[in-house]
Design an enzyme around this catalytic site. Structure first.
Site, PDB file in Angstrom:
ATOM      1  N   ARG A  21       0.727  -1.286   0.092  1.00  0.00           N
ATOM      2  CA  ARG A  21      -0.463  -0.092   0.105  1.00  0.00           C
ATOM      3  C   ARG A  21       0.574   1.036   0.344  1.00  0.00           C
ATOM      4  O   ARG A  21       2.030   1.327   0.308  1.00  0.00           O
ATOM      5  CB  ARG A  21      -0.980   0.171   1.263  1.00  0.00           C
ATOM      6  CG  ARG A  21      -1.527  -1.128   1.458  1.00  0.00           C
ATOM      7  CD  ARG A  21      -3.184  -0.792   2.280  1.00  0.00           C
ATOM      8  NE  ARG A  21      -4.119  -1.984   2.353  1.00  0.00           N
ATOM      9  CZ  ARG A  21      -4.820  -1.806   3.253  1.00  0.00           C
ATOM     10  NH1 ARG A  21      -5.405  -1.268   4.335  1.00  0.00           N
ATOM     11  NH2 ARG A  21      -5.758  -3.044   3.262  1.00  0.00           N
ATOM     12  N   ASN A  55       1.944  -5.921  -2.355  1.00  0.00           N
ATOM     13  CA  ASN A  55       0.399  -6.607  -1.962  1.00  0.00           C
ATOM     14  C   ASN A  55      -0.242  -4.897  -2.548  1.00  0.00           C
ATOM     15  O   ASN A  55       0.411  -3.711  -1.606  1.00  0.00           O
ATOM     16  CB  ASN A  55       0.596  -6.904  -0.726  1.00  0.00           C
ATOM     17  CG  ASN A  55      -0.804  -7.083  -0.100  1.00  0.00           C
ATOM     18  OD1 ASN A  55      -1.769  -7.827  -0.782  1.00  0.00           O
ATOM     19  ND2 ASN A  55      -1.483  -6.734   0.451  1.00  0.00           N
ATOM     20  N   GLU A  56      -1.000  -4.901  -3.196  1.00  0.00           N
ATOM     21  CA  GLU A  56      -2.170  -3.511  -3.351  1.00  0.00           C
ATOM     22  C   GLU A  56      -1.110  -2.599  -3.408  1.00  0.00           C
ATOM     23  O   GLU A  56      -1.204  -1.817  -3.298  1.00  0.00           O
ATOM     24  CB  GLU A  56      -2.506  -3.696  -2.009  1.00  0.00           C
ATOM     25  CG  GLU A  56      -3.529  -4.941  -1.788  1.00  0.00           C
ATOM     26  CD  GLU A  56      -5.069  -4.558  -0.796  1.00  0.00           C
ATOM     27  OE1 GLU A  56      -4.576  -3.598   0.690  1.00  0.00           O
ATOM     28  OE2 GLU A  56      -5.701  -5.752   0.226  1.00  0.00           O
ATOM     29  N   ASN A  57      -0.469  -2.754  -4.331  1.00  0.00           N
ATOM     30  CA  ASN A  57       0.737  -1.559  -4.714  1.00  0.00           C
ATOM     31  C   ASN A  57      -0.142  -0.303  -5.447  1.00  0.00           C
ATOM     32  O   ASN A  57       0.339   0.808  -6.065  1.00  0.00           O
ATOM     33  CB  ASN A  57       1.948  -1.878  -5.845  1.00  0.00           C
ATOM     34  CG  ASN A  57       2.269  -3.273  -5.001  1.00  0.00           C
ATOM     35  OD1 ASN A  57       2.999  -4.060  -5.203  1.00  0.00           O
ATOM     36  ND2 ASN A  57       3.219  -2.612  -3.901  1.00  0.00           N
TER      37      ASN A  57
END
Length: 825
Positions: A389, A425-427
């Site tokens: 994130r 993850n969730e970039n």
């Protein structure tokens, strides 16, 4: 008995693996002191102070390692968790047996930035809370010992001081926008290690097995400490099979021309293959002998091959294997990240016994103990770096990501359980940095960096795959991609799961679905879990979008409008698992998440600051959903009647109610209050509960139900007892508080909500705050439904425990707008 021997074997394998990488290694557990604030400098930690002198402040507290600075405040409903500097200090007895040997502090993980001092001399620093690192304290110890006054003052021991810091920092991974806490402290083991002047720093073993499985080889490389000019080095390399028999060995003179050395390539005929069913492990042993002494390094390895078939399933050792997975965060009630080895072992065994053969370690490199357990238990692994994130920072940020990727791959290279290195993850999740686009992230900048990470991973380890989750504009870069699919929770309804998954599967060459499921409030059950979902529409998509995790606003969705009952989540999981049995193209999936864990971004959840998507609670108490997985994924006969934590069911007199049994047996017979209600045959496609469900009529008051399930000649049995309430209730009017148990100095109290006619309100789900005054201590800030002083009711009740300390106390309960009540203890 077979199971007992199996777990004993696992225990000794772990002990062996932990201690074999160094010649002499000791865990530094006791005699530590801790300070949760900053000092003016390291001198304040070591300066001489007389006992009782007012200048002895600030006050240090005694702790044992591993220790997390946020063991309680991460789930305190009334404060933000501490993020800042903290100090540890200890006095170590150091006696290195090697002439000219090296004395090293080995950190298995510390959060998030760390400085190490011997007395006042800084000997090492590290940035990153999850990879291993070392500080060589040899020279600083020698300098310290040259001062006789210091040696006398510390009575021959050596003062070691460590400063950790988990302060917010936009230029450090992971982002504070992440859905987990960035813990601080020495929350993994610290080891005191003695090595000879020349030692093996790392051993890299690359096993290869032929497609037919009849032959194999293992290439062995060594990374040495600074070789210096020691003459006459000799190398011995051995390969030992799972039974302890030496398979092959080689011995030769070693030319010390640099740190990295090609040691040997050993050939193996008919190697025993590693798999989740038979996780057989070989041992590679390398010994380097010089005039400085001998040093041996050992590592366990496994022979296996795997393939993600293009547009197809996953193969292990040439056969299809449906990856049946979950996730793990490093988090536990009362300890936060500071889990002991025994607790880790207990957790991983529970995961294996759920039927898991695959796990994604979220969202950071985890303890070597966990990887060793995955090897020995037979659990395939996706492990990733904590680029999670917030977007993408600058040069310092990006260098940290590459360093953490290198460390993760090199430190966990030998584990046969690892098949995927996760790059992020969730970039696509914005927030930490300004971006030139309306979506909040610079897509091209992120793509460029993702390519660099992908190239680095394949350079360091060509034998494994790379993967990311939820960043569609980078899905073409990595080997394996997982989109966001949350059917029935953040979007749509769970009956869309197969359709949406197939649509996403068709978009990439190699698909793997990680993260699915939903939250459940432990102990909350429902007679009609779908009632509140009538406004949720099928959407044909199931991704999580900005704001979906919020409990306010936006379109109707289960995560906001559902009842968060264990009943609903069992149905959702049941549907997913039944569908996976009819998806021959599926590589597999991983449910999110095995255990409830703390998070700073969910203050309004029924347990504040907890992500409650676990199938076990934060203290490893099994929720009902655990048994749904067992019924699909395990072979050992089992049967579980839904509702063990549902003491009171409700409805009208004479109304039919459903009893569900989760079992992997071919047939089951239900008995209610002594009468049989017939035998049902299991059929995985007969939703819910694979056909093992009965519509029955409860009697008012006490009921007993039991099931006998049969698989061939084996039978298993499960029993529940509950009350059936037929009285209808009105608006909550009062709270009653009573002690329901006391043993070993721990009193359990229960609060219940009633209407004006003294009928228990079994659907009450409002907030309640529990308190204590007097000699007792409230056992709260645990992040569980029975270990939180502020919590949402579950079926009109809430439980908490009190350490009485042998004295008297007054407990209190305040629910929403109702009058506060008290209980003398």
């Amino acid at each position: 008995m077979k199971r007992v021997f199996y777990f004993i074997a696992v225990f000794f394998l772990e002990i062996f693996s932990q201690r074999a990488s160094a010649q002499q290694s000791t865990r530094l557990i006791s005699n530590w002191e801790f300070l949760r604030q900053d000092l003016g400098g390291v001198w304040e930690a070591v300066r001489p102070v007389k006992q009782g002198d007012p200048e002895s402040v600030p006050l240090w507290t005694k702790v044992i390692l591993p220790h997390c600075a946020n063991e309680r405040d991460a789930v305190d409903p009334d404060v933000n968790y501490y993020q800042g500097p903290m100090w540890y200090r200890a006095q170590l007895k150091i006696s290195n047996p090697y002439k000219n040997g090296r004395t090293i502090l080995h950190f298995e993980g510390a959060g998030q930035k760390t400085e190490v001092y011997v007395y006042t001399t800084k000997v090492g620093t590290h940035v990153g809370g999850y990879d291993e690192w070392t500080a060589d304290i040899t020279d600083a110890v020698n300098i310290f010992r040259q001062d006789d006054s210091l040696v006398k003052r510390f009575k021959g021991k050596v003062p070691v001081v460590i400063r950790c810091d988990n302060s917010r920092d936009l230029e450090m991974m992971p982002s504070n926008l992440s859905d987990f806490n960035l813990y601080g402290g020495l929350y993994r083991y610290v080891n005191l290690v003695y090595e000879p002047a020349l030692y093996i720093d790392q051993l890299f073993a690359t096993p290869v097995v032929a497609a037919n499985g009849r032959s194999g080889s293992v290439n062995i490389k060594l990374r040495l400490s600074d070789p210096g000019k020691l003459p006459g080095a000799q190398l011995l390399v051995r390969l030992v099979d799972p039974s302890g028999r030496e398979v092959q060995k080689t011995q030769k003179a070693l030319q010390l021309t640099g740190r990295d050395v090609e040691a040997a390539t050993l050939i193996v005929r008919n190697p025993q293959l590693w798999s989740p069913e038979q996780p057989v492990l070989y041992t590679v042993e390398a010994t380097v002998t010089t005039t400085a002494g001998a040093h041996t390094s050992r590592s366990r390895i496994g022979f296996r091959n795997f393939e993600f078939v293009k547009k197809g399933p996953f193969l292990l050792n040439g056969k299809r294997l449906l990856l049946r997975g979950t996730h793990r965060h490093e988090d536990h009630a009362g300890l936060a990240a500071a889990m002991t080895e025994e607790l880790m072992r207990q957790e991983m065994i529970a995961i294996k016994e759920m039927g898991v053969n695959f796990i994604r370690l979220a969202h950071y490199q985890q303890s070597r103990i966990i990887l060793n357990l995955c090897d020995s238990l037979g659990i395939l692994v996706w492990e990733e770096i904590p680029w999670c994130r917030g977007g993408l920072g600058g040069a310092v940020y990006q260098e940290q990501g590459k360093r953490m990727l290198r460390n993760m791959i090199e430190q966990h290279y030998n584990h046969p359980s690892v098949i995927i290195w996760g790059l992020g993850n969730e970039n696509d999740w914005p927030g930490d940095f300004p971006a030139p686009t309306a979506i909040g992230v610079d897509q091209e900048k992120i793509r460029t960096y993702m390519k660099e990470l992908n190239s680095l991973a394949h350079t360091l380890d060509p034998s494994r795959k790379t993967a990311i989750r939820r960043c569609d504009f980078c899905k073409d870069i990595v080997d394996v991609y997982s989109p966001s699919i949350w059917a029935g929770w953040y979007r749509g309804i769970y009956t869309e799961y197969k359709e949406v998954s197939k649509s996403e599967f068709d978009k990439v060459d190699h698909f793997l679905h990680v993260e699915w499921g939903g939250d459940s409030h432990e102990g909350r059950h429902s007679e009609n879990p779908d009632k509140s979902l009538q406004n949720i529409k099928a959407t044909g998509t199931a991704d999580e979008r900005a704001g979906d995790a919020s409990l306010y606003g936006g379109a109707a969705r289960a995560s906001k409008d559902g009842d968060w009952s264990e009943t609903y989540i069992c149905n959702l999981i049941d549907w997913h698992l039944k569908e996976q049995e009819t998806m021959p193209w599926l590589t597999g999936s991983a449910q999110w998440v095995f255990k409830d864990f703390s998070t700073p971004v969910r203050p309004d959840n029924p347990i504040p600051y907890m992500n409650q998507k676990g199938v076990v609670a934060r203290d490893l108490t099994k929720k009902e959903a655990y048994y749904v997985f067992q019924s699909y994924w395990t072979k050992k006969p089992m049967a579980h009647i839904y509702g063990h934590s549902w003491p009171v069911r409700w409805g009208k007199e004479g109304e039919e109610k459903m009893i569900k049994v989760y079992s992997n047996c071919r047939e089951a017979e239900l008995f209610l209050n002594g009468s049989s209600f017939g035998i049902k045959k299991r059929n995985s496609q007969d939703f819910p509960a694979a056909g093992l469900r009965w519509n029955v009529v409860f009697k008012k008051g006490a009921n007993t139900a039991y099931v006998i399930a049969r698989e061939g000649k084996q039978t298993v049995r499960d029993t529940i007892r509950f009350t059936y309430q037929t009285e209808q209730w009105g608006k909550p009017a009062q709270v009653k508080l009573e002690k329901i148990k006391e043993e070993n100095g721990i009193a359990t109290i229960e609060a219940k909500v009633y209407d004006a006619k003294q009928v228990q309100c079994l659907d009450a789900a409002g907030w309640i705050r529990l308190g204590i005054t007097g000699d007792g201590i409230l056992l709260d800030d645990l992040g569980t439904s029975s270990g939180s002083r502020r919590v949402q009711l579950y079926n009109g009740r809430a439980i908490i425990r009190i350490k009485t300390n042998g004295g008297s106390s007054v407990a209190s309960a305040k629910a929403d707008q109702l009058p506060v009540v008290f209980l003398d203890l």
